[in-house]
Design a protein around this motif. Structure first.
Motif, short mmCIF file in Angstrom:
data_model
loop_
_atom_site.label_atom_id
_atom_site.label_comp_id
_atom_site.label_asym_id
_atom_site.label_seq_id
_atom_site.Cartn_x
_atom_site.Cartn_y
_atom_site.Cartn_z
N LYS B 388 0.86 -1.20 0.00
CA LYS B 388 0.00 0.00 0.00
C LYS B 388 0.88 1.23 0.00
CE LYS B 388 -4.48 0.87 2.18
NZ LYS B 388 -5.29 0.55 3.35
N ASP B 389 0.65 2.11 -0.93
CA ASP B 389 1.39 3.38 -1.02
C ASP B 389 2.90 3.14 -0.90
OD1 ASP B 389 -1.14 4.51 -1.03
OD2 ASP B 389 -1.16 4.75 1.15
N GLY B 390 3.37 2.11 -1.60
CA GLY B 390 4.81 1.86 -1.58
C GLY B 390 5.31 1.18 -0.31
N ASP B 391 4.43 1.05 0.69
CA ASP B 391 4.85 0.40 1.93
C ASP B 391 4.67 -1.12 1.77
OD1 ASP B 391 5.36 -0.53 4.42
OD2 ASP B 391 3.65 0.44 5.41
N ASP B 392 5.76 -1.85 1.86
CA ASP B 392 5.72 -3.28 1.58
C ASP B 392 5.68 -4.12 2.86
OD1 ASP B 392 5.58 -5.42 -0.08
OD2 ASP B 392 7.75 -5.57 -0.38
N THR B 393 5.34 -3.49 4.00
CA THR B 393 5.22 -4.26 5.24
C THR B 393 4.13 -5.32 5.06
OG1 THR B 393 5.67 -2.20 6.38
CG2 THR B 393 4.98 -4.05 7.74
N LEU B 394 4.39 -6.51 5.58
CA LEU B 394 3.41 -7.58 5.43
C LEU B 394 2.34 -7.46 6.51
CD1 LEU B 394 5.85 -10.54 4.69
CD2 LEU B 394 4.68 -9.07 3.05
#
Lengths: 582, 582
Positions: B388-394
């Motif tokens: 989401k929005d470049g945030d790749d946290t799982l």
């Protein structure tokens, strides 16, 4: 299950999104350190409502599902961390088979600490030595064993009254852990990043000298547990009865193997044969572990009878005699004979051969008494010549079933070291040198080579290892090497013999001769009462047809009991003291 | 077994002192690199005379005991080394299920090289690409597949005529290896010191774009194989029938799992249903693996009947429909539904719950079609939100059985990398970064995070994963997301449907609507002949009672066959091309 029990509020898990510890930073996506702690999380995820742990033969029975047990284990980890336990610290556990020690096998690992599992049959002075040597930072103790603790202690002691009810100090400890967690759950605990970190610390019972602290690794414990579940065929439908004390070499890794297999575990505080039979007949038991001396007690209990369903008995600690194997099979107990030491989990197994089916029960039992071949996830088990002229190269003895050598082992299941005893550690390994390797930014020094078991054995043409004796158990009779184990095997086949132990006794002419100590079967005691001379004659005649002359016992002594270590091993050192005085 | 066959002289093992490779220098006594090659040595030590490999439905049948097979594997290793193969080199293998490819799974590892297992159903141009990209140093090829080879090749080619007899070029190659060994035996070969070294190289069948080379590790292969043996309960008394091609994701690690379990393996060159049934009924088969499409062929073969003994079928590659599960169970085939990709071995398993016993077969089958929970030795399998929005946290999706996310995995069974494709490798992993670690004096760079499967799934409240579709298989019908898999599941429950595949077709009003391609059961073909319109009506009515309106097929098309990849997956990309033209 009785409906009067409900777990404490702190044992009830929340509706949890995912049972997983916090992943350590920097691990590759395809590398997960092996750790037997994984098993309980997986069991609680997949079979949350399955009965995991039953402790029923006590004043306050308890029974936990995997979900509830897993929450209690989490609580224990947080409680230990709150109590100041750091990764690598030792947590002493003094308890009979009960939820406390079952919890500790998982919960202490979840705090990245090391359970130091102490034998409850030791003397207070021995316990004091171990507490001091292990530098344990906290003690979890069952209420019946607080007398083993030294009167003054610098560390915190948590007593379990084994009730599972609110008000029990151990339960309060768990509750404090839950409160301290602030519902961060498993994600608030970090997964141990090092699979070579210590898993458990168990002290050898040491018939001579100071006990030594055996350190196992997480990687070895994981692989040993998986192998035990596979070899013993432990699965969802299995029920494991805890007769073997869990403190004994970490319960041969079965505290984890059973969880890996989703089995139900039943814990018994004491080795109580009528109770064992009650569970055999009423609790759908499928598996248990026990040394031969316990197996003898089981088959000879008055309640013993043909089982409605077969039970698998994992036998280790000493080789079962042919007569014991026959007795077990007769009532439907299928022995799985494995071999190991405190220094690692079961390392070899007797693998049944199809060709044995056509043998007589006696001959087949002889094959089954062999220690066999390496276990599923073990690596080398070799029989090698003793070091020669200072050369410690490992040279295998020929596979002739005759040449006696020493068993050496290497592989993932071998122990890491003797705790804080580099000298004993160096001595324990043979045929290698000190080397080092890097793992995960850490430099580890280690001994290459193989672990020296001290057990003497031959290797048969089929590659099966058969222990003849520990070196001091060989009787040098008329210049010949007689194995006291082989003599015991033959004497045990006499129908009146319940248990037998043979040691060397000095002899003017032959140097040494075998002296046999015999316990008669209950039903044979009356028969030979006041006629032990006649029994001696009969047993010697029995031996004559089966053993070479130099191995026949020169003396036979009927006794009521045999001296044993706290783990049930016969104390031959004490028997030798007796014959030395004769 | 026919007595006309005896193995070539080079296949006969000497009376060997010990089956063990030379130990690499410097390894700690309690660290043995995990390597599935261990299994064949152990099997040959413990059960040398047991039937290991049977290849009977050919002009020249062969059958090998574990001892003989193990010797042949050793010969292959020496032959490869003599041919100039170095550790890490790729050895291409193009063969149907046969001793050649079975040997390669062990013998290539024994030379510390990497088998590159090539799909025999590929086109010559695809094979040429793989040979070139893998830079294979030698090619082992079955005589029926030499036409797949490019006309000019710079590397040596060894052809197997699949005879097992002297004079066969492959047999001569093995004999040359034996001669080259100078009877140094296993001790003349070094054990691979690095458990993270590549085990196999298998190329994805790639419905779009160039195939990618999946590199697995020895550690992962060992742990996946042990898990498969444990979960499938493969043991000494098991007989495994090779229906799944061994080149398909290294036979899902069963080439090693079967040896770990001491099972007998029977190899079939082709998927031949009458032959499969011959073995089911006459060869004491206990296990086989197969994708649903093969399972459909098995249950619908005219020879199909109730089995005298149950057989376990490991089903993967796609989810079995409820109707397939019911058909399998009806004749005594017990499905074990697992989920994996070429990028690793089976990673999750459907774990049966006791509570399902009270469900209707239809409801139970729906539960059984779920992908389930992580496998015995796998680690995480999660369903996470897209970045989401470049945030790749799982971030895990809620366990509501509704929210669709992507399956990501991490743990020892995950692949190492895409061969010589750092860009695709980097893309394949999510939520991590590049890190490094030292192991055994070597510096390894690796991506942390999780492997991105590209499979869309929900996670149910019990933690079970259920694939809804690959992202492109979702049909956006009237703004709603319809899962083509869910639609297929329901359509397959119609008694006349043998196989069904559903894709999105453009629709003026709704954007997209489902278009179903259906193969009728053989017994239903006559019934609907010339009346496909009537069948379409009936199937739509069937769907209406089971699916929400937006998910009901707008079009039903009866076809004779469905386009499939060389590994038996339905080529939806081709079906989409067909509907695009409508």
């Amino acid at each position: 299950m009785p409906s009067t029990f409900s777990p404490t509020p702190a044992s009830i898990p929340p509706k949890s999104p995912r049972l997983a510890l916090r992943q350590p930073k920097g691990l590759p996506a395809n590398f997960q350190p092996l750790n037997p702690l994984q098993f309980i999380l997986r069991a609680a995820e997949i079979y949350p409502d399955k009965l995991a742990l039953v402790h029923s033969d006590v004043k306050y029975p308890v029974h936990y599902s995997f979900a509830v047990w897993c929450q209690r284990i989490q609580n224990l980890a947080y409680a230990l961390i709150q109590a100041g336990i750091n990764p690598g610290d030792r947590v002493a556990v003094i308890a009979p088979n009960s939820p406390l020690i079952a919890d500790a096998h998982h919960g202490v690992l979840a705090a990245q600490a090391v359970p130091c599992l102490i034998n409850t049959r030791l003397k207070p002075s021995e316990v004091a030595y171990i507490l001091d040597h292990s530098a344990s930072s906290i003690i979890l103790v069952d209420h019946e064993y607080t007398h083993l603790l030294p009167p003054t202690l610098k560390v915190r002691v948590i007593v379990s009254n084994d009730t599972g009810r609110s008000g029990d100090p151990y339960e309060e400890f768990l509750s404090s852990g839950r409160a301290y967690s602030q519902e961060r759950g498993w994600a608030g605990l970090e997964y141990n990043p090092d699979e070579n970190a210590p898993a458990t610390l168990c002290y050898t019972s040491g018939t001579t000298g100071r006990p030594k602290g055996v350190v196992t690794t997480l990687r070895g414990s994981y692989l040993a547990a998986v192998a035990n579940a596979y070899e013993s065929r432990i699965h969802l439908e299995s029920t494991y009865l805890w007769i073997l004390p869990m403190f004994h070499a970490a319960g041969w890794t079965f505290p984890w193997a059973n969880v890996f297999g989703f089995a139900t575990q039943i814990t018994l505080r004491t080795v109580d044969y009528p109770l064992i039979w009650k569970h055999f007949l009423n609790s759908a038991v499928t598996h248990y572990c026990g040394a031969p001396t316990v197996q003898i007690g089981i088959v000879n209990d008055p309640a013993a009878k043909r089982l409605p369903r077969p039970i698998s008995a994992i036998v280790a600690g000493a080789a079962p005699t042919a007569s014991l194997i026959a007795s077990l099979e007769k009532i439907g107990i299928q022995p799985i004979h494995v071999y190991g030491l405190t220094q690692y989990g079961p390392f070899t197994r007797n693998f049944a051969q199809p060709s044995w089916a056509s043998l007589s029960p006696q001959d087949r039992s002889t094959f089954m008494a062999r220690q066999g071949h390496p276990f599923a996830t073990a690596q080398d088990a070799r029989v090698v010549h003793p070091p020669k002229d200072g050369d410690d190269t490992l040279v295998d003895v020929p596979r002739d079933g005759k040449t006696v050598g020493e068993i050496v082992t290497r592989g993932n299941i071998v122990m890491k070291e003797y705790f804080r005893d580099p000298e004993a550690t160096a001595k324990a390994f043979r045929g290698g040198e000190i080397d080092f390797y890097h793992i995960l930014h850490k430099l580890i020094f280690w001994s290459t080579g193989s672990f020296n078991t001290g057990d003497l054995a031959v290797i048969h043409p089929d590659g099966a290892i058969a222990i003849v004796d520990r070196s001091k158990d060989i009787i040098i009779s008329g210049g010949e090497n007689a194995s006291s184990l082989a003599i015991e095997q033959e004497l045990a086949s006499h129908p009146c013999v319940l248990e037998v132990s043979v040691v060397a006794r000095n002899h003017v002419k032959w140097g040494e001769r075998p002296h046999a100590f015999v316990i008669l079967r209950p039903k044979s005691i009356a028969k030979w009462k006041g006629r032990h001379d006649a029994f001696e004659k009969e047993l010697k005649a029995h031996a004559k047809g089966r053993l070479p002359g130099f191995a026949c016992p020169e003396w036979v002594q009927v006794v009521d009991e045999l001296p044993k270590t706290s783990t049930g091993k016969i104390l031959k050192v004490d028997l030798r003291k007796i014959v030395a005085k004769l």
